[in-house]
Design a protein around this motif. Structure first.
Motif, PDB file in Angstrom:
ATOM      1  N   LEU A  92       0.822  -1.210   0.000  1.00 11.04           N
ATOM      2  CA  LEU A  92       0.000   0.000   0.000  1.00 11.04           C
ATOM      3  C   LEU A  92       0.858   1.262   0.000  1.00 11.04           C
ATOM      4  CD1 LEU A  92      -2.860  -1.114   2.392  1.00 11.04           C
ATOM      5  CD2 LEU A  92      -2.954  -0.851  -0.099  1.00 11.04           C
ATOM      6  N   GLY A  93       2.025   1.204   0.625  1.00 12.25           N
ATOM      7  CA  GLY A  93       2.951   2.331   0.588  1.00 12.25           C
ATOM      8  C   GLY A  93       3.457   2.593  -0.819  1.00 12.25           C
ATOM      9  N   LEU A  94       3.782   1.523  -1.528  1.00 20.59           N
ATOM     10  CA  LEU A  94       4.204   1.647  -2.923  1.00 20.59           C
ATOM     11  C   LEU A  94       3.088   2.251  -3.779  1.00 20.59           C
ATOM     12  CD1 LEU A  94       6.558   0.774  -4.891  1.00 20.59           C
ATOM     13  CD2 LEU A  94       5.174  -1.256  -5.323  1.00 20.59           C
ATOM     14  N   LEU A  95       1.894   1.758  -3.587  1.00 17.57           N
ATOM     15  CA  LEU A  95       0.743   2.285  -4.322  1.00 17.57           C
ATOM     16  C   LEU A  95       0.509   3.753  -3.981  1.00 17.57           C
ATOM     17  CD1 LEU A  95      -1.673   1.662  -6.200  1.00 17.57           C
ATOM     18  CD2 LEU A  95      -2.951   1.033  -4.140  1.00 17.57           C
ATOM     19  N   ALA A  96       0.577   4.092  -2.708  1.00 21.81           N
ATOM     20  CA  ALA A  96       0.359   5.477  -2.287  1.00 21.81           C
ATOM     21  C   ALA A  96       1.421   6.402  -2.863  1.00 21.81           C
ATOM     22  CB  ALA A  96       0.360   5.566  -0.759  1.00 21.81           C
ATOM     23  N   TYR A  97       2.658   5.950  -2.882  1.00 23.00           N
ATOM     24  CA  TYR A  97       3.723   6.780  -3.438  1.00 23.00           C
ATOM     25  C   TYR A  97       3.443   7.106  -4.903  1.00 23.00           C
ATOM     26  CZ  TYR A  97       8.124   8.150  -5.514  1.00 23.00           C
ATOM     27  OH  TYR A  97       9.083   8.818  -6.239  1.00 23.00           O
ATOM     28  N   TYR A  98       3.192   6.101  -5.691  1.00 26.15           N
ATOM     29  CA  TYR A  98       3.001   6.333  -7.124  1.00 26.15           C
ATOM     30  C   TYR A  98       1.707   7.070  -7.440  1.00 26.15           C
ATOM     31  CZ  TYR A  98       7.146   3.869  -8.527  1.00 26.15           C
ATOM     32  OH  TYR A  98       8.455   3.520  -8.719  1.00 26.15           O
ATOM     33  N   LYS A  99       0.682   6.854  -6.649  1.00 28.96           N
ATOM     34  CA  LYS A  99      -0.597   7.504  -6.960  1.00 28.96           C
ATOM     35  C   LYS A  99      -0.727   8.906  -6.366  1.00 28.96           C
ATOM     36  CE  LYS A  99      -4.190   5.333  -8.192  1.00 28.96           C
ATOM     37  NZ  LYS A  99      -5.287   4.516  -8.582  1.00 28.96           N
ATOM     38  N   TYR A 100      -0.084   9.147  -5.206  1.00 34.70           N
ATOM     39  CA  TYR A 100      -0.370  10.380  -4.493  1.00 34.70           C
ATOM     40  C   TYR A 100       0.829  11.291  -4.230  1.00 34.70           C
ATOM     41  CZ  TYR A 100      -4.731   7.956  -3.875  1.00 34.70           C
ATOM     42  OH  TYR A 100      -5.893   7.289  -4.121  1.00 34.70           O
ATOM     43  N   ALA A 101       2.030  10.920  -4.628  1.00 29.41           N
ATOM     44  CA  ALA A 101       3.204  11.760  -4.366  1.00 29.41           C
ATOM     45  C   ALA A 101       3.054  13.126  -5.025  1.00 29.41           C
ATOM     46  CB  ALA A 101       4.476  11.067  -4.843  1.00 29.41           C
ATOM     47  N   ASN A 102       2.666  13.154  -6.287  1.00 30.90           N
ATOM     48  CA  ASN A 102       2.489  14.436  -6.990  1.00 30.90           C
ATOM     49  C   ASN A 102       1.413  15.287  -6.307  1.00 30.90           C
ATOM     50  OD1 ASN A 102       4.423  13.870  -8.948  1.00 30.90           O
ATOM     51  ND2 ASN A 102       2.930  12.881 -10.282  1.00 30.90           N
ATOM     52  N   PHE A 103       0.346  14.650  -5.879  1.00 35.42           N
ATOM     53  CA  PHE A 103      -0.761  15.351  -5.220  1.00 35.42           C
ATOM     54  C   PHE A 103      -0.295  16.032  -3.936  1.00 35.42           C
ATOM     55  CE2 PHE A 103      -4.098  15.023  -1.945  1.00 35.42           C
ATOM     56  CZ  PHE A 103      -5.032  15.903  -2.472  1.00 35.42           C
ATOM     57  N   PHE A 104       0.429  15.283  -3.084  1.00 34.38           N
ATOM     58  CA  PHE A 104       0.862  15.845  -1.804  1.00 34.38           C
ATOM     59  C   PHE A 104       1.894  16.950  -1.986  1.00 34.38           C
ATOM     60  CE2 PHE A 104      -0.696  11.726   0.012  1.00 34.38           C
ATOM     61  CZ  PHE A 104      -1.724  12.291   0.731  1.00 34.38           C
ATOM     62  N   VAL A 105       2.838  16.757  -2.881  1.00 33.92           N
ATOM     63  CA  VAL A 105       3.846  17.790  -3.116  1.00 33.92           C
ATOM     64  C   VAL A 105       3.197  19.044  -3.692  1.00 33.92           C
ATOM     65  CG1 VAL A 105       5.866  18.389  -4.507  1.00 33.92           C
ATOM     66  CG2 VAL A 105       5.784  16.218  -3.293  1.00 33.92           C
ATOM     67  N   GLY A 106       2.253  18.864  -4.603  1.00 36.68           N
ATOM     68  CA  GLY A 106       1.532  20.018  -5.164  1.00 36.68           C
ATOM     69  C   GLY A 106       0.769  20.787  -4.100  1.00 36.68           C
ATOM     70  N   ASN A 107       0.140  20.079  -3.188  1.00 29.24           N
ATOM     71  CA  ASN A 107      -0.598  20.746  -2.114  1.00 29.24           C
ATOM     72  C   ASN A 107       0.327  21.426  -1.109  1.00 29.24           C
ATOM     73  OD1 ASN A 107      -3.302  20.417  -2.846  1.00 29.24           O
ATOM     74  ND2 ASN A 107      -3.240  18.277  -2.198  1.00 29.24           N
TER      75      ASN A 107
END
Length: 149
Positions: A92-107
């Motif tokens: 789930l960490g791997l999935l979260a990184y690839y799916k949400y890293a751009n989102f969190f950094v953008g926010n």
């Protein structure tokens, strides 16, 4: 390569299909190996670097499932559960990184405009599918008591 592209319909699919049935005459195992190789080729057509990610993920989950199954279910129920939870967290960490890293950094950049850190994580094709399929495999392995992997 898209499913509706000419290269898929008139080159890849006929080669894989015909080769599969020709190889199946020699044995199911050989045909299964052919489909595995053809699947990795298809997956890598779009972004070859993610074939390595897929292979590492498959290898990790396979060996974790083997370890879980080998644990004595009565004496090591806690160990089986800890292994399962750790593997689930990694997946789930791997999935979260690839799916949400751009989102969190953008926010974070929106919250603090002076912070200029960009990350450009390209989402691997089918990561949710193969991650959740492997999670189901791990859960099945943890629930079994008499399985050989």
């Amino acid at each position: 390569m898209l499913f509706n592209s000419h290269s898929f319909l008139f080159v890849y699919l006929p080669i894989v299909f015909c080769s599969f049935f020709l190889l199946a005459k020699g044995g199911k195992k050989l045909a299964a190996y052919w489909l595995t190789i053809a699947s990795f080729f298809f997956y890598g057509w779009w972004a070859p670097q993610y074939v390595v990610l897929l292979l590492v993920s498959i290898t990790f989950n396979f060996h974790t499932a083997k370890t879980i199954v080998r644990c004595d279910p009565r004496a090591a129920a806690g160990l089986r559960m800890r292994l399962l939870v750790a593997a689930l967290a990694i997946n789930l960490g791997l999935l979260a990184y690839y799916k949400y890293a751009n989102f969190f950094v953008g926010n974070l950049e929106l919250l603090n405009p002076s912070w200029h850190f960009t990350i450009d994580v390209l989402l691997p094709l089918g990561i949710s599918f193969f991650t959740f399929t492997q999670i189901a495999f791990l859960v099945d392995a943890a629930q079994q008591t008499d399985v050989t992997i």
